[in-house]
Write an enzyme that holds these catalytic residues in place. Structure first.
Site, PDB file in Angstrom:
ATOM      1  NE  ARG A 101      17.989 104.235  99.088  1.00 30.11           N
ATOM      2  CZ  ARG A 101      18.895 104.343  99.734  1.00 30.11           C
ATOM      3  NH1 ARG A 101      18.733 104.169 101.243  1.00 30.11           N
ATOM      4  NH2 ARG A 101      20.196 104.623  99.483  1.00 30.11           N
ATOM      5  CG  HIS A 128      23.367 101.907  96.179  1.00 28.01           C
ATOM      6  ND1 HIS A 128      22.805 103.145  95.816  1.00 28.01           N
ATOM      7  CD2 HIS A 128      23.637 102.038  97.577  1.00 28.01           C
ATOM      8  CE1 HIS A 128      22.922 103.824  96.977  1.00 28.01           C
ATOM      9  NE2 HIS A 128      23.419 103.333  97.653  1.00 28.01           N
ATOM     10  CD  GLN A 131      27.521 104.148  98.653  1.00 27.35           C
ATOM     11  OE1 GLN A 131      26.972 104.474  99.350  1.00 27.35           O
ATOM     12  NE2 GLN A 131      29.022 104.395  98.884  1.00 27.35           N
ATOM     13  CG  ASP A 219      26.016  96.351 101.400  1.00 27.78           C
ATOM     14  OD1 ASP A 219      26.012  96.877 102.628  1.00 27.78           O
ATOM     15  OD2 ASP A 219      25.301  96.340 100.686  1.00 27.78           O
ATOM     16  CB  CYS A 259      27.619 101.155 100.430  1.00 31.89           C
ATOM     17  SG  CYS A 259      26.460  99.990 101.191  1.00 31.89           S
ATOM     18  NE  ARG A 287      26.062 107.843  97.303  1.00 34.43           N
ATOM     19  CZ  ARG A 287      25.023 107.382  98.079  1.00 34.43           C
ATOM     20  NH1 ARG A 287      25.142 106.556  99.054  1.00 34.43           N
ATOM     21  NH2 ARG A 287      23.616 107.418  97.566  1.00 34.43           N
TER      22      ARG A 287
HETATM   23  N1  NVA Z   1      22.663  96.393 100.203  1.00 28.87           N
HETATM   24  C1  NVA Z   1      22.207  97.315 101.097  1.00 28.87           C
HETATM   25  C2  NVA Z   1      22.701  98.914 100.740  1.00 28.87           C
HETATM   26  C3  NVA Z   1      22.368 100.044 101.851  1.00 28.87           C
HETATM   27  C4  NVA Z   1      22.885 101.373 101.342  1.00 28.87           C
HETATM   28  C5  NVA Z   1      20.726  97.395 100.952  1.00 28.87           C
HETATM   29  O1  NVA Z   1      20.083  97.604  99.934  1.00 28.87           O
HETATM   30  O2  NVA Z   1      19.852  97.623 102.168  1.00 28.87           O
HETATM   31  N1   CP Z   2      25.031 104.090 101.587  1.00 30.72           N
HETATM   32  C1   CP Z   2      23.641 104.557 101.585  1.00 30.72           C
HETATM   33  O1   CP Z   2      23.169 104.540 100.411  1.00 30.72           O
HETATM   34  O2   CP Z   2      23.310 104.748 102.532  1.00 30.72           O
HETATM   35  P1   CP Z   2      21.725 105.245 103.027  1.00 30.72           P
HETATM   36  O3   CP Z   2      21.004 104.111 103.068  1.00 30.72           O
HETATM   37  O4   CP Z   2      21.965 105.962 104.281  1.00 30.72           O
HETATM   38  O5   CP Z   2      21.303 106.168 101.950  1.00 30.72           O
END
Ligand code: NVA
Ligand code: CP
Length: 301
Positions: A101, A128, A131, A219, A259, A287
């Site tokens: 990540r 992502h 997800q 989101d 998500c 997931r």
């Molecule tokens: N769009 C959000 C998703 C978190 C799971 C982010 O990138 O922070």
């Molecule tokens: N939805 C998701 O990816 O959650 P986290 O940021 O908690 O991993």
């Protein structure tokens, strides 16, 4: 030597491969997954925060007989400037899969380029895929074949929105995104999905997006890394909250998806998030099973 497969984007998989992954994910819901990680280790690098992704991968790897190693940059030489391309080759010497990540998508691409083991994108600024693949699994379990159905995206044209665009090309559902001006999804992702036959439409009106949809997605308005823009974004997105009224435009059996983490009172009201149409907890649980199936799929390639 055969190139190993990575999972950086839903566009990396054919529909047939997705069907194989979903078949396995369905099995994983019922019993322990195949022990294809027995004696193997998986390194998980989190350059951003995570609750669901981290725990679902750690639990899944353990259920598959493997050993998860979670790294956050502080405490590794990455934080002291060791190049990613060196780190990728070091990881490959010890581990069988890399889960990453990070911020710029190009960092995940570089990791995959230099690694000789599969790399899984656990979220970048652009995409992502873990997800959204799990979300599509959740939708398929509820509605069967998604081809021809309508899915709505309301809010930021962010990493989740971009992955939904890729999913539209793979699954054949119509995706209508309502994003405020200046917050449209990634143009390159959109063009490439459209070339593959995706039915994606951009609009500015949340009601237009949700009309007749089987799923209404949103989101957060400020993603990780955009914290300083949060106040400005609250103004720009004020008309883009998913409310009961928005859900009433969707079909009666429509579901609300997010998500998570969610900001109640911003992108979604409390009553929608906690209401009978919300499937957010089911999404999060799936997931685990889908990621186990992705790991198994990549290890067999
Ligand atoms: N769009 C959000 C998703 C978190 C799971 C982010 O990138 O922070
Ligand atoms: N939805 C998701 O990816 O959650 P986290 O940021 O908690 O991993």
């Amino acid at each position: 030597m055969m190139e190993n497969r990575d999972f950086l984007s839903i566009a990396d998989l054919s529909f047939h491969e997705i069907e194989q992954i979903f078949y396995k994910a369905t099995e994983n819901r019922q019993a322990l997954p195949s022990q294809s990680l027995f004696g193997k280790s998986v390194v998980l690098v989190f350059e951003k925060a995570s609750t669901r992704t981290r725990i679902s991968f750690e639990v899944g790897i353990t259920r598959m007989g493997g050993h998860p190693i979670v790294l956050t940059p502080e405490g590794t030489q990455m934080a002291r400037g060791e190049p990613l391309k060196d780190t990728a080759r070091i990881f490959s010497g010890y581990c069988d899969v890399i889960v990453m990540r990070t911020f710029g998508h190009e960092r995940a691409v570089e990791m995959a380029h230099y690694a000789s083991v599969p790399v899984i994108n656990a979220l970048t600024d652009l995409l992502h895929p873990c997800q959204v693949l799990a979300d599509c699994f959740t939708l398929c379990r509820r509605f069967g074949n998604l081809a021809g159905k309508k899915v709505a995206w309301i809010g930021d044209g962010n990493n989740m929105a971009n992955s939904w665009i890729n999913a539209s090309a793979a699954f054949g559902f119509e995706l209508v995104l309502a994003c405020p001006s200046g917050f449209d999804p990634d143009r390159e992702t959109l063009n490439s999905a459209l070339q593959k036959g995706a039915k994606v439409k951009l609009c500015r009106d949340p009601q237009e997006a949700s009309a007749g949809a089987v799923a209404v997605n949103t989101d957060v308005w400020a993603s990780m890394g955009q914290e300083e823009e949060a106040d400005g974004r609250k103004k720009a997105f004020s008309e883009y909250q998913v409310t009961r009224k928005i859900m009433e435009h969707a079909v009666p059996e429509a579901v609300f998806m997010h998500c998570l983490p969610a900001h109640r009172g911003e992108e979604v009201t409390e009553d929608v998030l906690e209401g009978p149409q919300s499937i957010v907890w089911e999404q999060a649980q799936n997931r685990l099973y889908v990621q186990e199936a992705i790991l198994d799929f990549l290890l067999r390639k």
